[in-house]
Design an enzyme around this catalytic site. Structure first.
Site, short mmCIF file in Angstrom:
data_model
loop_
_atom_site.label_atom_id
_atom_site.label_comp_id
_atom_site.label_asym_id
_atom_site.label_seq_id
_atom_site.Cartn_x
_atom_site.Cartn_y
_atom_site.Cartn_z
N SER A 124 -15.20 -6.00 -17.80
CA SER A 124 -13.99 -6.45 -17.13
C SER A 124 -14.35 -7.18 -15.82
O SER A 124 -15.01 -8.21 -15.86
CB SER A 124 -13.06 -5.26 -16.88
OG SER A 124 -11.78 -5.70 -16.51
N LYS B 110 10.62 -9.62 -7.04
CA LYS B 110 9.82 -8.97 -6.02
C LYS B 110 9.22 -7.68 -6.57
O LYS B 110 8.11 -7.28 -6.23
CB LYS B 110 10.68 -8.66 -4.79
CG LYS B 110 9.97 -7.88 -3.69
CD LYS B 110 8.78 -8.65 -3.15
CE LYS B 110 8.08 -7.88 -2.04
NZ LYS B 110 6.87 -8.59 -1.57
#
Length: 332
Positions: A169, A221
């Protein structure tokens, strides 16, 4: 029995008071400490000559197997080699170590190490070996660490990344920046994917008649919430955000390893290095030890490590926590 209960109650109260005092002092020290940028807080760069380390190993083996006379002959030979390595024209290999955690906190010290190398290394002659061991973690942390390595590439300093155990990763995000990737046969490589997960306690709150309010400005948001009720639209936006990060991840890898078939390898899977070699994720099988031994005779090998000096408050709290922890273990 009543006396024992009273003693245990007294002990619990005492420990609670000590814990509160420690927490209060820690908060005071933390609030008084001036926040300075990383690297300005008494950090120190140390350099360890690895050639000398290898010569000492050889000399110890010779002394044990062939006697002190052979060891002394080798010591004279090693001294001549050290003088040769000290020559200004001898190519250098700077050796760095990166053991990653979830936040890639070593990126802060990697920044200082790379800066030091850039200030003294000679492009195309000197080189860097990064011994990398990381299972990945946060996107900003490993993005910063990879960007620090990219500074070496942009300066024309050859960079090799060695994977002895794992680079997955975010760890592979760092590794792909290298000119060459060397991996031990059973090292784990890949996991080119993105994951996001969080629990949701909304049903628990409703069951106990607890209201949760969250107000935002801006439609997205906040997408998924820990305590609010998640909607299908929020889940879809969260998945879109993950896909966006994955696209950037793949684009970054494509920039440095354009021959990779990303449709095949960017699936989130991981492979052992022997399989990864066939997929083009690594360039060579071997350990960092082999790589260094092959270069010890004609290169000056220097291991660099930058260490930040922890503030007094943090050092004091660690000491107190350690003392309390050992005391509690003794009481159990």
């Amino acid at each position: 029995m009543a006396g024992l209960e009273e003693y245990l109650l007294f002990l619990a109260k005492g420990l609670t008071v000590v814990a509160l005092v420690v927490a209060a002092v820690g908060m005071i020290l933390n609030s008084l400490r001036w926040e300075r940028p990383p690297g300005v807080e008494g950090g120190q760069l140390t350099a360890r000559p690895l050639n000398r380390h290898y010569h000492q190993l050889d000399q110890s083996v010779l002394a044990a197997t062939e006697g002190q006379r052979a060891a002394r002959r080798y010591a004279r030979k090693a001294a001549r080699a050290r003088r040769r390595h000290d020559d200004a024209e001898t190519p250098r290999v700077y050796v760095l170590d990166f053991v990653g955690d979830m936040r890639a906190s070593r990126a802060q010290t990697l920044r200082e190490e790379v800066t030091a190398i850039l200030s003294m290394a000679r492009a195309e002659r000197d080189a860097v070996l990064l011994r990398l061991d990381s299972q990945g973690g946060t996107v900003p942390g490993y993005g910063l660490a990879a960007s620090q390595l990219a500074r070496l590439r942009e300066a024309g300093i050859p960079l090799t990344v060695s994977i002895d155990r794992v680079a997955a990763s975010g760890g592979y995000l760092m590794a792909c920046v290298a000119d060459r990737i060397v991996a031990a046969p059973f090292a784990v490589v890949g996991s080119i994917g993105v994951i996001g997960a969080l629990p949701n306690f909304n049903r628990f709150l409703r069951r106990h008649d607890i209201d949760f309010e969250q107000h935002t400005a801006g439609e997205w948001k906040r997408t998924l919430s820990l305590f609010g009720e998640n909607t299908d639209e929020a889940r879809e936006k969260f998945r879109q955000d993950l896909e966006s990060v994955h696209r950037h991840f793949k684009g970054f890898i494509q920039r440095y390893r354009p021959a990779l078939d990303l449709e095949q390898v960017a699936t989130g899977e991981h492979w052992l290095a022997e399989e990864a070699l066939g997929l083009g994720l690594v360039d060579e099988l071997g350990t960092s030890d082999d790589w260094l031994l092959q270069r010890r005779d004609d290169h000056r090998l220097v291991q660099l490590r930058y260490r930040h000096r922890e503030p007094f408050g943090q050092r004091w709290l660690k000491a107190v926590n350690s003392a309390l922890g050992s005391r509690l273990r003794w009481l159990r």
